[in-house]
Scaffold this motif. Structure first.
Motif, PDB file in Angstrom:
ATOM      1  N   ARG A   1       0.838  -1.206   0.000  1.00  0.00           N
ATOM      2  CA  ARG A   1       0.000   0.000   0.000  1.00  0.00           C
ATOM      3  C   ARG A   1       0.870   1.253   0.000  1.00  0.00           C
ATOM      4  NH1 ARG A   1      -4.343   0.561   4.430  1.00  0.00           N
ATOM      5  NH2 ARG A   1      -4.598   2.498   3.264  1.00  0.00           N
ATOM      6  N   PHE A   2       1.949   1.224   0.775  1.00  0.00           N
ATOM      7  CA  PHE A   2       2.888   2.339   0.810  1.00  0.00           C
ATOM      8  C   PHE A   2       3.480   2.580  -0.574  1.00  0.00           C
ATOM      9  CE2 PHE A   2       7.502   3.239   1.107  1.00  0.00           C
ATOM     10  CZ  PHE A   2       7.439   4.561   1.539  1.00  0.00           C
ATOM     11  N   LEU A   3       3.911   1.501  -1.230  1.00  0.00           N
ATOM     12  CA  LEU A   3       4.502   1.619  -2.561  1.00  0.00           C
ATOM     13  C   LEU A   3       3.479   2.087  -3.590  1.00  0.00           C
ATOM     14  CD1 LEU A   3       6.685  -1.632  -2.774  1.00  0.00           C
ATOM     15  CD2 LEU A   3       7.464   0.701  -2.299  1.00  0.00           C
ATOM     16  N   LEU A   4       2.269   1.526  -3.522  1.00  0.00           N
ATOM     17  CA  LEU A   4       1.247   1.860  -4.511  1.00  0.00           C
ATOM     18  C   LEU A   4       0.818   3.313  -4.409  1.00  0.00           C
ATOM     19  CD1 LEU A   4      -0.620   0.944  -6.763  1.00  0.00           C
ATOM     20  CD2 LEU A   4      -2.249   0.181  -5.026  1.00  0.00           C
ATOM     21  N   GLN A   5       0.619   3.800  -3.199  1.00  0.00           N
ATOM     22  CA  GLN A   5       0.229   5.203  -3.043  1.00  0.00           C
ATOM     23  C   GLN A   5       1.368   6.134  -3.448  1.00  0.00           C
ATOM     24  OE1 GLN A   5      -1.762   6.350   0.531  1.00  0.00           O
ATOM     25  NE2 GLN A   5      -2.886   4.426   0.686  1.00  0.00           N
ATOM     26  N   ARG A   6       2.576   5.711  -3.188  1.00  0.00           N
ATOM     27  CA  ARG A   6       3.731   6.513  -3.612  1.00  0.00           C
ATOM     28  C   ARG A   6       3.810   6.571  -5.130  1.00  0.00           C
ATOM     29  NH1 ARG A   6       8.714   7.362  -0.570  1.00  0.00           N
ATOM     30  NH2 ARG A   6      10.369   8.076  -1.955  1.00  0.00           N
ATOM     31  N   ALA A   7       3.578   5.424  -5.787  1.00  0.00           N
ATOM     32  CA  ALA A   7       3.627   5.374  -7.243  1.00  0.00           C
ATOM     33  C   ALA A   7       2.465   6.126  -7.870  1.00  0.00           C
ATOM     34  CB  ALA A   7       3.617   3.912  -7.710  1.00  0.00           C
ATOM     35  N   THR A   8       1.310   6.118  -7.198  1.00  0.00           N
ATOM     36  CA  THR A   8       0.112   6.757  -7.753  1.00  0.00           C
ATOM     37  C   THR A   8       0.119   8.259  -7.557  1.00  0.00           C
ATOM     38  OG1 THR A   8      -1.163   4.740  -7.308  1.00  0.00           O
ATOM     39  CG2 THR A   8      -2.401   6.765  -7.712  1.00  0.00           C
TER      40      THR A   8
END
Length: 284
Positions: free
Chosen positions: A206-213
């Motif tokens: 979730r941390f990575l996905l929100q950072r990427a988004t």
């Protein structure tokens, strides 16, 4: 924005209704209602601060002894902003103390004021224990994430939280009069940490996905050093909150932007590739 969108998304846990029924049957309705109101005001402190910073709030789940505000933020907000949201709950208790002092000069029954003061003090102090998901634990997690990669900080938080929780539970059972509510609450917190341990990889994603988004608004750039054989997941595991990263590939005189690595993981679904695979992909 409509009026309804400004209403806090409050949900009552099924356990709440069981306690409410038990309170009616045992003549403890006043105590349960006072406790619930204090918990509600505490969570409203978090909610108002989060709304001020335009956080994406999913819901506020309340039960008798506590509550939790669930958001779609995952370690990608500014540290000061997150600290304010965390501390806004405990600060509410200071206003409650002031309100109770003012009510002491009115005709409010002394028994009600004493009960409210005791519950307010208990929740205030207990909530500052460094145990996740209490506010004290969240502050520890925030401090760890400022010094360590997010994934490592989250793992250490759960371990430290579980150890402290077990120590406090042991102390309560040995050195203090047995209280079912305190023991039950500590057991619940330790169970929550067990569940958090099992879903720690999901939290990291979730941390990575929100950072990427949504990207990162950090002004500090921190390099990550890797070789061509370094696995992509090992690179992603070094991401830190409030930092932008450039991946320096040693021996290749090559640089990678963190977004290239994130896209390789989420868009191209190449979870098990290496840095060499990303470089090769960029050449095509």
């Amino acid at each position: 924005m409509t009026r309804r969108n400004w209403l806090p998304p409050i949900h009552l846990h099924p356990v709440f209704w069981g306690f409410l029924l038990l309170a009616v049957l045992t003549g403890m309705l006043m105590e349960v209602l006072i406790l619930f109101i204090i918990v509600l005001l505490h969570e409203m402190g978090h909610y108002l601060a989060a709304r001020h910073f335009r956080w994406r709030i999913r819901r506020i789940m309340l039960w008798v002894f506590g509550g939790v505000m669930e958001t779609d933020e995952q370690g990608n907000r500014r540290a000061l902003e997150e600290a304010i949201v965390i501390l806004s709950g405990p600060v509410v208790h200071l206003f409650i103390f002031a309100a109770l002092s003012g009510l002491s000069a009115t005709s409010t029954p002394e028994a009600v004021l004493e009960t409210a003061y005791m519950y307010n003090m208990t929740i205030f102090l207990f909530n500052l224990l460094p145990i996740w998901p209490l506010d004290g634990g969240k502050l520890v997690g925030l401090l760890l994430s400022l010094q360590l990669p997010y994934r490592k900080a989250h793992t250490i938080l759960i371990i430290v939280s579980w150890i402290i929780g077990a120590a406090v539970l042991l102390y309560v059972c040995i050195a203090m009069p047995f209280t079912l509510s305190t023991v039950s609450l500590l057991c619940f917190l330790m169970w929550e940490n067990r569940l958090e341990w099992k879903r720690r990889y999901y939290v990291f994603l979730r941390f990575l996905l929100q950072r990427a988004t949504y990207g990162t608004n950090a002004g500090i750039s921190t390099p990550i050093f890797a070789t061509s054989e370094t696995a992509l997941l090992d690179v992603l595991s070094q991401y830190r909150r409030n930092r932008r990263h450039i991946i320096v590939v040693k021996g290749k005189n090559a640089l990678l932007d963190e977004q290239q690595c994130s896209d390789m993981y989420f868009k191209r679904k190449q979870a098990h590739c290496t840095v060499a695979d990303i470089l090769q992909q960029n050449r095509q």
